[in-house]
Design a protein around this motif. Structure first.
Motif, PDB file in Angstrom:
ATOM      1  N   LYS A 192      41.061  35.318  24.808  1.00  0.00           N
ATOM      2  CA  LYS A 192      42.335  34.582  24.876  1.00  0.00           C
ATOM      3  C   LYS A 192      43.392  35.172  23.955  1.00  0.00           C
ATOM      4  O   LYS A 192      44.586  34.849  24.088  1.00  0.00           O
ATOM      5  CB  LYS A 192      42.112  33.106  24.535  1.00  0.00           C
ATOM      6  N   HIS A 193      42.992  36.042  23.021  1.00  0.00           N
ATOM      7  CA  HIS A 193      43.950  36.646  22.097  1.00  0.00           C
ATOM      8  C   HIS A 193      44.454  38.008  22.595  1.00  0.00           C
ATOM      9  O   HIS A 193      45.307  38.617  21.940  1.00  0.00           O
ATOM     10  CB  HIS A 193      43.316  36.825  20.721  1.00  0.00           C
ATOM     11  N   MET A 194      43.928  38.488  23.703  1.00  0.00           N
ATOM     12  CA  MET A 194      44.290  39.811  24.179  1.00  0.00           C
ATOM     13  C   MET A 194      45.600  39.773  24.969  1.00  0.00           C
ATOM     14  O   MET A 194      45.943  38.769  25.579  1.00  0.00           O
ATOM     15  CB  MET A 194      43.161  40.390  25.039  1.00  0.00           C
ATOM     16  N   PRO A 195      46.342  40.890  24.970  1.00  0.00           N
ATOM     17  CA  PRO A 195      47.622  40.930  25.690  1.00  0.00           C
ATOM     18  C   PRO A 195      47.442  40.719  27.191  1.00  0.00           C
ATOM     19  O   PRO A 195      46.390  41.024  27.762  1.00  0.00           O
ATOM     20  CB  PRO A 195      48.139  42.353  25.405  1.00  0.00           C
ATOM     21  N   LEU A 196      48.486  40.195  27.808  1.00  0.00           N
ATOM     22  CA  LEU A 196      48.481  40.059  29.255  1.00  0.00           C
ATOM     23  C   LEU A 196      48.337  41.429  29.905  1.00  0.00           C
ATOM     24  O   LEU A 196      48.769  42.440  29.357  1.00  0.00           O
ATOM     25  CB  LEU A 196      49.775  39.401  29.728  1.00  0.00           C
ATOM     26  N   ASN A 197      47.728  41.455  31.072  1.00  0.00           N
ATOM     27  CA  ASN A 197      47.591  42.666  31.878  1.00  0.00           C
ATOM     28  C   ASN A 197      46.768  43.756  31.196  1.00  0.00           C
ATOM     29  O   ASN A 197      46.979  44.946  31.440  1.00  0.00           O
ATOM     30  CB  ASN A 197      48.970  43.214  32.272  1.00  0.00           C
ATOM     31  N   SER A 198      45.846  43.343  30.341  1.00  0.00           N
ATOM     32  CA  SER A 198      44.937  44.309  29.735  1.00  0.00           C
ATOM     33  C   SER A 198      43.930  44.820  30.761  1.00  0.00           C
ATOM     34  O   SER A 198      43.694  44.203  31.801  1.00  0.00           O
ATOM     35  CB  SER A 198      44.178  43.669  28.568  1.00  0.00           C
ATOM     36  N   HIS A 219      44.441  37.163  33.984  1.00  0.00           N
ATOM     37  CA  HIS A 219      45.710  37.851  33.738  1.00  0.00           C
ATOM     38  C   HIS A 219      45.438  39.291  33.290  1.00  0.00           C
ATOM     39  O   HIS A 219      46.007  39.783  32.338  1.00  0.00           O
ATOM     40  CB  HIS A 219      46.584  37.103  32.725  1.00  0.00           C
ATOM     41  N   PHE A 220      44.549  39.949  34.018  1.00  0.00           N
ATOM     42  CA  PHE A 220      44.161  41.318  33.692  1.00  0.00           C
ATOM     43  C   PHE A 220      44.674  42.283  34.753  1.00  0.00           C
ATOM     44  O   PHE A 220      44.919  41.900  35.904  1.00  0.00           O
ATOM     45  CB  PHE A 220      42.643  41.438  33.568  1.00  0.00           C
ATOM     46  N   SER A 221      44.825  43.535  34.358  1.00  0.00           N
ATOM     47  CA  SER A 221      45.178  44.580  35.317  1.00  0.00           C
ATOM     48  C   SER A 221      43.942  45.127  36.014  1.00  0.00           C
ATOM     49  O   SER A 221      43.988  45.491  37.192  1.00  0.00           O
ATOM     50  CB  SER A 221      45.916  45.725  34.610  1.00  0.00           C
ATOM     51  N   TYR A 222      42.857  45.195  35.243  1.00  0.00           N
ATOM     52  CA  TYR A 222      41.609  45.763  35.764  1.00  0.00           C
ATOM     53  C   TYR A 222      40.457  45.128  35.000  1.00  0.00           C
ATOM     54  O   TYR A 222      40.548  44.913  33.792  1.00  0.00           O
ATOM     55  CB  TYR A 222      41.608  47.281  35.557  1.00  0.00           C
ATOM     56  N   PHE A 223      39.378  44.826  35.712  1.00  0.00           N
ATOM     57  CA  PHE A 223      38.176  44.304  35.068  1.00  0.00           C
ATOM     58  C   PHE A 223      36.964  44.966  35.705  1.00  0.00           C
ATOM     59  O   PHE A 223      36.712  44.802  36.896  1.00  0.00           O
ATOM     60  CB  PHE A 223      38.084  42.783  35.212  1.00  0.00           C
ATOM     61  N   GLY A 224      36.243  45.737  34.910  1.00  0.00           N
ATOM     62  CA  GLY A 224      35.049  46.410  35.395  1.00  0.00           C
ATOM     63  C   GLY A 224      33.847  46.089  34.534  1.00  0.00           C
ATOM     64  O   GLY A 224      33.961  45.851  33.329  1.00  0.00           O
TER      65      GLY A 224
END
Length: 288
Positions: free
Chosen positions: A178-184, A208-213
């Motif tokens: 929850k502390h990470m920037p948007l679109n990480s 709210h991520f750009s990519y999740f692997g």
């Protein structure tokens, strides 16, 4: 006339804007650095004065008034336009006639530069500090990424880390999301399958991520899909998780080979390429 000055109650100094810029860079938030390049006649601030404009905040000041208000509007239009890919992230220079153009009583001429900062870097959150993660960091740190590297075991991290790699030792990796920037960008490759699942559930919940692997086999993917579905996640949301990860044509079980494959997928993503569909089971023997 109204003053459109700093949006903070305590205006920051021309020393602290440097600190604020460093903080925004660390957080992975793009901004526009507005600088007074040239001043002629009576102007609110001298050449060299700077302010930082983000989508929602304003730090430091170039003197308030209509000039600062218009400069802030222009900077935010740049942020949106660059973020949407409509314009390049190049420095823009604009000259303002404070009397004729802006109707400010002080008159004079001011030349401002609008410098986009933080658009060339993507923020990667990497969970796990095992052999594959170590090999991957060696590659990704040379790419346009800022990396937050998360693990519960401090001893697993190398003694030296590149300047764009931030080590985060925590006993609550899931709570850090929850502390990470948007679109990480998120990569999950921990030593614990239950932790992998908990991370997947939280990342997909935040959405709210750009990519999740996630590293793993097709078998692991199927198990996680079922568990996520049982917890109420819709199929469209579950499919946002890339697992297995990497480029299918790059095969191998050595950490360096896997790292090259995964790095290739990250590059393809930020270059706007459509990612490959899931690899066939016979090509997926990676163990998460």
């Amino acid at each position: 006339m109204p003053t459109y000055g700093n949006e903070h109650s305590n205006p920051t100094s021309q020393v602290s804007w440097i600190q604020q810029l460093a903080l925004l860079e660390q957080q992975g938030e793009a901004c526009i650095l507005v600088s007074v390049l040239e001043d002629k006649g009576s102007v609110p601030r001298d050449a060299g004065t700077k302010m930082i404009v983000t989508r929602n905040e304003l730090y430091a000041t170039i003197g308030g008034g209509h000039l600062e208000h218009l400069a802030t509007q222009m900077a935010r239009e740049m942020l949106i336009s660059i973020g949407d890919g409509k314009t390049d992230n190049k420095i823009h220079i604009e000259r303002f006639n404070l009397g004729a153009r802006l109707g400010q009583c002080c008159g004079g001429m001011a030349t401002l530069s609008f410098e986009p900062i933080g658009f060339n870097q993507h923020h990667l959150v990497l969970f796990g500090a095992g052999h594959v993660a170590k090999a991957l960091v060696n590659i990704v740190q040379t790419l346009p990424f800022k990396i937050t590297w998360v693990d519960e075991r401090e001893a697993e991290f190398p003694d030296y880390l590149a300047p764009n790699v931030h080590k985060l030792v925590t006993d609550d990796p899931v709570g850090e999301i929850k502390h990470m920037p948007l679109n990480s960008y998120y990569l999950v490759m921990t030593h614990n399958h239950q932790l992998d699942f908990d991370l997947a559930r939280e990342i997909l919940s935040q959405d709210h991520f750009s990519y999740f692997g996630m590293i793993g086999s097709q078998t692991k993917r199927k198990k996680f899909d079922l568990r996520l579905a049982h917890r109420g996640f819709e199929q469209g949301t579950i499919e946002k998780m890339q697992c297995p990860i990497g480029i299918a044509i790059v095969k191998g079980k050595h950490p360096a080979e896997i790292a090259v494959s995964v790095a290739g997928e990250l590059i393809a993503h930020y270059q706007g390429e459509t990612l490959e569909a899931k690899r066939p089971l016979k090509h997926n023997t990676l163990v998460g």
